[in-house]
Motif scaffolding. Structure first.
Motif, PDB file in Angstrom:
ATOM      1  N   ASP A  18       0.897  -1.363   0.055  1.00 45.58           N
ATOM      2  CA  ASP A  18       0.133   0.170  -0.013  1.00 45.58           C
ATOM      3  C   ASP A  18       0.981   1.337  -0.154  1.00 45.58           C
ATOM      4  O   ASP A  18       0.626   2.226  -0.909  1.00 45.58           O
ATOM      5  CB  ASP A  18      -0.802  -0.273   1.269  1.00 45.58           C
ATOM      6  CG  ASP A  18      -2.285  -0.317   0.912  1.00 45.58           C
ATOM      7  OD1 ASP A  18      -2.607  -0.847  -0.041  1.00 45.58           O
ATOM      8  OD2 ASP A  18      -3.342   0.087   1.760  1.00 45.58           O
ATOM      9  N   ILE A  21       2.692   1.818  -3.554  1.00 46.62           N
ATOM     10  CA  ILE A  21       1.761   2.172  -4.475  1.00 46.62           C
ATOM     11  C   ILE A  21       1.543   3.570  -4.222  1.00 46.62           C
ATOM     12  O   ILE A  21       1.563   4.498  -5.075  1.00 46.62           O
ATOM     13  CB  ILE A  21       0.316   1.557  -4.536  1.00 46.62           C
ATOM     14  CG1 ILE A  21       0.572   0.108  -4.904  1.00 46.62           C
ATOM     15  CG2 ILE A  21      -0.622   1.967  -5.249  1.00 46.62           C
ATOM     16  CD1 ILE A  21      -0.402  -0.970  -4.651  1.00 46.62           C
ATOM     17  N   GLU A  22       1.276   4.076  -3.061  1.00 46.49           N
ATOM     18  CA  GLU A  22       0.915   5.337  -2.655  1.00 46.49           C
ATOM     19  C   GLU A  22       2.040   6.329  -3.016  1.00 46.49           C
ATOM     20  O   GLU A  22       1.959   7.369  -3.766  1.00 46.49           O
ATOM     21  CB  GLU A  22       0.732   5.497  -1.165  1.00 46.49           C
ATOM     22  CG  GLU A  22       0.092   6.538  -0.655  1.00 46.49           C
ATOM     23  CD  GLU A  22       0.064   6.797   1.022  1.00 46.49           C
ATOM     24  OE1 GLU A  22      -0.510   5.766   1.248  1.00 46.49           O
ATOM     25  OE2 GLU A  22       0.441   7.570   1.350  1.00 46.49           O
ATOM     26  N   ARG A  23       3.241   5.807  -2.907  1.00 43.40           N
ATOM     27  CA  ARG A  23       4.237   6.713  -3.250  1.00 43.40           C
ATOM     28  C   ARG A  23       4.690   6.689  -4.452  1.00 43.40           C
ATOM     29  O   ARG A  23       5.035   7.881  -5.146  1.00 43.40           O
ATOM     30  CB  ARG A  23       5.719   5.812  -2.625  1.00 43.40           C
ATOM     31  CG  ARG A  23       6.200   6.850  -1.548  1.00 43.40           C
ATOM     32  CD  ARG A  23       7.841   6.397  -1.377  1.00 43.40           C
ATOM     33  NE  ARG A  23       8.744   6.459  -2.487  1.00 43.40           N
ATOM     34  CZ  ARG A  23       9.818   5.813  -2.561  1.00 43.40           C
ATOM     35  NH1 ARG A  23      10.597   5.421  -1.806  1.00 43.40           N
ATOM     36  NH2 ARG A  23      10.443   6.078  -3.837  1.00 43.40           N
ATOM     37  N   VAL A  24       4.457   5.585  -5.278  1.00 47.33           N
ATOM     38  CA  VAL A  24       4.716   5.558  -6.709  1.00 47.33           C
ATOM     39  C   VAL A  24       3.686   6.762  -7.427  1.00 47.33           C
ATOM     40  O   VAL A  24       3.826   7.346  -8.320  1.00 47.33           O
ATOM     41  CB  VAL A  24       4.650   4.375  -7.614  1.00 47.33           C
ATOM     42  CG1 VAL A  24       4.692   4.347  -8.947  1.00 47.33           C
ATOM     43  CG2 VAL A  24       5.636   3.416  -6.925  1.00 47.33           C
ATOM     44  N   ASN A  25       2.435   6.600  -6.872  1.00 48.20           N
ATOM     45  CA  ASN A  25       1.672   7.350  -7.323  1.00 48.20           C
ATOM     46  C   ASN A  25       1.750   8.890  -7.096  1.00 48.20           C
ATOM     47  O   ASN A  25       1.716   9.727  -8.114  1.00 48.20           O
ATOM     48  CB  ASN A  25       0.149   7.105  -6.557  1.00 48.20           C
ATOM     49  CG  ASN A  25      -0.621   5.795  -7.430  1.00 48.20           C
ATOM     50  OD1 ASN A  25      -0.257   5.511  -8.317  1.00 48.20           O
ATOM     51  ND2 ASN A  25      -1.343   5.514  -6.524  1.00 48.20           N
ATOM     52  N   MET A  26       2.446   9.328  -5.961  1.00 52.39           N
ATOM     53  CA  MET A  26       2.722  10.415  -5.629  1.00 52.39           C
ATOM     54  C   MET A  26       3.819  11.010  -6.632  1.00 52.39           C
ATOM     55  O   MET A  26       3.659  12.071  -7.094  1.00 52.39           O
ATOM     56  CB  MET A  26       3.023  10.583  -4.218  1.00 52.39           C
ATOM     57  CG  MET A  26       3.633  11.808  -3.543  1.00 52.39           C
ATOM     58  SD  MET A  26       2.335  12.883  -3.235  1.00 52.39           S
ATOM     59  CE  MET A  26       2.201  12.490  -1.446  1.00 52.39           C
ATOM     60  N   GLU A  27       4.869  10.194  -6.981  1.00 56.81           N
ATOM     61  CA  GLU A  27       5.865  10.537  -7.838  1.00 56.81           C
ATOM     62  C   GLU A  27       5.388  10.951  -9.062  1.00 56.81           C
ATOM     63  O   GLU A  27       5.918  11.851  -9.805  1.00 56.81           O
ATOM     64  CB  GLU A  27       6.816   9.426  -7.862  1.00 56.81           C
ATOM     65  CG  GLU A  27       7.696   9.263  -6.674  1.00 56.81           C
ATOM     66  CD  GLU A  27       8.752   8.126  -7.052  1.00 56.81           C
ATOM     67  OE1 GLU A  27       9.415   7.602  -6.178  1.00 56.81           O
ATOM     68  OE2 GLU A  27       8.971   8.036  -8.208  1.00 56.81           O
ATOM     69  N   LYS A  28       4.318  10.316  -9.821  1.00 52.55           N
ATOM     70  CA  LYS A  28       3.624  10.666 -10.881  1.00 52.55           C
ATOM     71  C   LYS A  28       2.867  11.850 -10.877  1.00 52.55           C
ATOM     72  O   LYS A  28       2.722  12.641 -11.693  1.00 52.55           O
ATOM     73  CB  LYS A  28       2.915   9.551 -11.273  1.00 52.55           C
ATOM     74  CG  LYS A  28       3.611   8.451 -11.967  1.00 52.55           C
ATOM     75  CD  LYS A  28       2.694   7.445 -12.977  1.00 52.55           C
ATOM     76  CE  LYS A  28       1.943   6.622 -12.023  1.00 52.55           C
ATOM     77  NZ  LYS A  28       1.350   5.471 -12.434  1.00 52.55           N
ATOM     78  N   ARG A  29       2.184  12.060  -9.704  1.00 56.05           N
ATOM     79  CA  ARG A  29       1.375  13.244  -9.323  1.00 56.05           C
ATOM     80  C   ARG A  29       2.129  14.708  -9.286  1.00 56.05           C
ATOM     81  O   ARG A  29       1.332  15.800  -9.802  1.00 56.05           O
ATOM     82  CB  ARG A  29       0.494  12.954  -8.202  1.00 56.05           C
ATOM     83  CG  ARG A  29      -0.845  11.909  -8.553  1.00 56.05           C
ATOM     84  CD  ARG A  29      -1.463  11.633  -7.280  1.00 56.05           C
ATOM     85  NE  ARG A  29      -1.967  12.652  -6.627  1.00 56.05           N
ATOM     86  CZ  ARG A  29      -2.067  12.418  -5.251  1.00 56.05           C
ATOM     87  NH1 ARG A  29      -1.731  11.480  -4.507  1.00 56.05           N
ATOM     88  NH2 ARG A  29      -2.870  13.568  -4.405  1.00 56.05           N
ATOM     89  N   ARG A  32       2.918  16.686 -12.619  1.00 52.15           N
ATOM     90  CA  ARG A  32       1.560  17.124 -12.874  1.00 52.15           C
ATOM     91  C   ARG A  32       0.966  18.411 -12.204  1.00 52.15           C
ATOM     92  O   ARG A  32       0.331  19.368 -12.995  1.00 52.15           O
ATOM     93  CB  ARG A  32       0.608  15.818 -13.125  1.00 52.15           C
ATOM     94  CG  ARG A  32      -0.509  16.212 -14.063  1.00 52.15           C
ATOM     95  CD  ARG A  32      -1.369  14.935 -14.054  1.00 52.15           C
ATOM     96  NE  ARG A  32      -1.055  13.738 -13.799  1.00 52.15           N
ATOM     97  CZ  ARG A  32      -1.784  12.733 -13.088  1.00 52.15           C
ATOM     98  NH1 ARG A  32      -2.937  12.947 -12.751  1.00 52.15           N
ATOM     99  NH2 ARG A  32      -1.207  11.459 -12.702  1.00 52.15           N
ATOM    100  N   ASP A  65      -4.277  20.060  -3.814  1.00 51.16           N
ATOM    101  CA  ASP A  65      -4.894  18.917  -4.729  1.00 51.16           C
ATOM    102  C   ASP A  65      -6.325  19.233  -4.954  1.00 51.16           C
ATOM    103  O   ASP A  65      -7.303  19.377  -3.817  1.00 51.16           O
ATOM    104  CB  ASP A  65      -4.561  17.793  -3.971  1.00 51.16           C
ATOM    105  CG  ASP A  65      -4.758  16.442  -5.099  1.00 51.16           C
ATOM    106  OD1 ASP A  65      -4.012  16.400  -6.005  1.00 51.16           O
ATOM    107  OD2 ASP A  65      -5.944  15.874  -4.815  1.00 51.16           O
TER     108      ASP A  65
END
Ligand code: C2E
Ligand code: CA
Ligand code: CA
Ligand code: CA
Length: 278
Positions: A18, A21-29, A32, A65
């Protein structure tokens, strides 16, 4: 569900997954969010401990956000540092802070230094000094109105940072050491490096004056800073009693909720206007 039985190995797997996944998502966000203009600077005034005049302000990053609302820098800065995006984000902060300060000055408001937090990753980037130079030149802000806050951990790599600090200092930019007392920096480096301001970490102010141990520690740190010829600022001042203690011990500057929380640009502008009319 942190209270679940952690001796169950499956629980750990899910928990770590969890987080990942949260970290990878944050890196992508993050990139942007920058492109979409979701970052904003808040400002917290720095106050003269005796006259209570505003003597500067610190720029603090906020992420607005659209779905989650305001996200605290404590939750996204570490991730931005790990993935390297902090270099770009930090550059945006520099531009925005210098541009805003120049605009305040052009409006006839008091000319005060603005401090910008610089993470170690950003500071060590080969282009850093040049970037700062470009930002000052293009925004037209005089270097004495920019202050860079670096953390104590950097001091443990003096060979790496000495030249960089020297050339920033040479341009007239002020340098502060942030969160002082939380790391393990050597007093020797503190003496050797061209720093002007020591910001004592909030944890030392928190229990002052009711904890005698912390009060004594705080007093010693103030004395240490002063004997090194530095301006000493106490962070996170929340009460009248803390202010009183700091005054009695000749701390130069304060920052904290007692005077003001970090505020948006509009509110900071109003505070500067009010301060300059009386
Ligand atoms: P910091 O540089 O030590 O900033 C002080 C933090 O303490 C800020 O939290 C501020 O809102 C909070 N604070 C100020 N006065 C008080 C008080 O009286 N009581 C309490 N409890 N807190 C107080 P914030 O804005 O959430 O920022 C957290 C950290 O995130 C900062 O700590 C800094 O390390 C980092 N940060 C913020 N903006 C930037 C940035 O633009 N670049 C980088 N690299 N780091 C940033
Ligand atoms: Ca800071
Ligand atoms: Ca700090
Ligand atoms: Ca801090």
């Amino acid at each position: 569900a942190k209270t679940e039985n952690i001796s169950n190995p499956h629980y750990f797997d899910y928990y770590l997954m969890d987080k990942l996944i949260e970290r990878v998502n944050m890196e992508k966000r993050l990139p942007r969010a920058l492109a979409e203009g979701e970052f904003e600077l808040f400002y917290q005034p720095k106050i003269h401990a005796v006259t209570m005049e505003i003597i500067g302000m610190e720029a603090l990053l906020r992420w607005n956000d659209p779905e989650e609302g305001m996200i605290s820098p404590a939750s996204f800065i570490p991730i931005a540092e790990e993935c390297g995006f902090i270099v770009e984000l930090g550059e945006w902060v520099l531009w925005e802070a210098c541009r805003t300060n120049k605009r305040w000055q052009d409006q006839g408001l008091p000319k005060l230094p603005i401090s910008v937090n610089v993470s170690a990753v950003q500071f060590k980037h080969p282009q850093f000094v040049q970037t700062v130079g470009t930002v000052l030149e293009k925004t037209g802000l005089a270097p004495e109105f920019l202050e860079l806050e670096v953390t104590e951990s950097l001091l443990n790599e003096p060979a790496l940072i000495k030249d960089r600090l020297d050339s920033l200092k040479g341009r007239g930019i002020n340098l502060s050491i942030d969160d002082f007392g939380t790391g393990y920096s050597s007093i020797f480096y503190l003496k050797e490096l061209p720093l002007q301001i020591l910001k004592i970490d909030r944890t030392f102010i928190q229990n002052t004056p009711h904890s005698q141990r912390d009060s004594l520690l705080l007093r010693s740190i103030i004395q240490l800073g002063k004997s090194l010829g530095l301006t000493v600022l106490a962070e996170g001042v929340e009460t009248e009693q803390q202010l009183q203690f700091l005054r009695e011990n000749e701390c130069d500057q304060i920052q904290g909720y007692y005077y003001s929380r970090p505020v948006d640009c509009k509110t900071m502008t109003r505070m500067l206007e009010d301060g300059s009319t009386n």
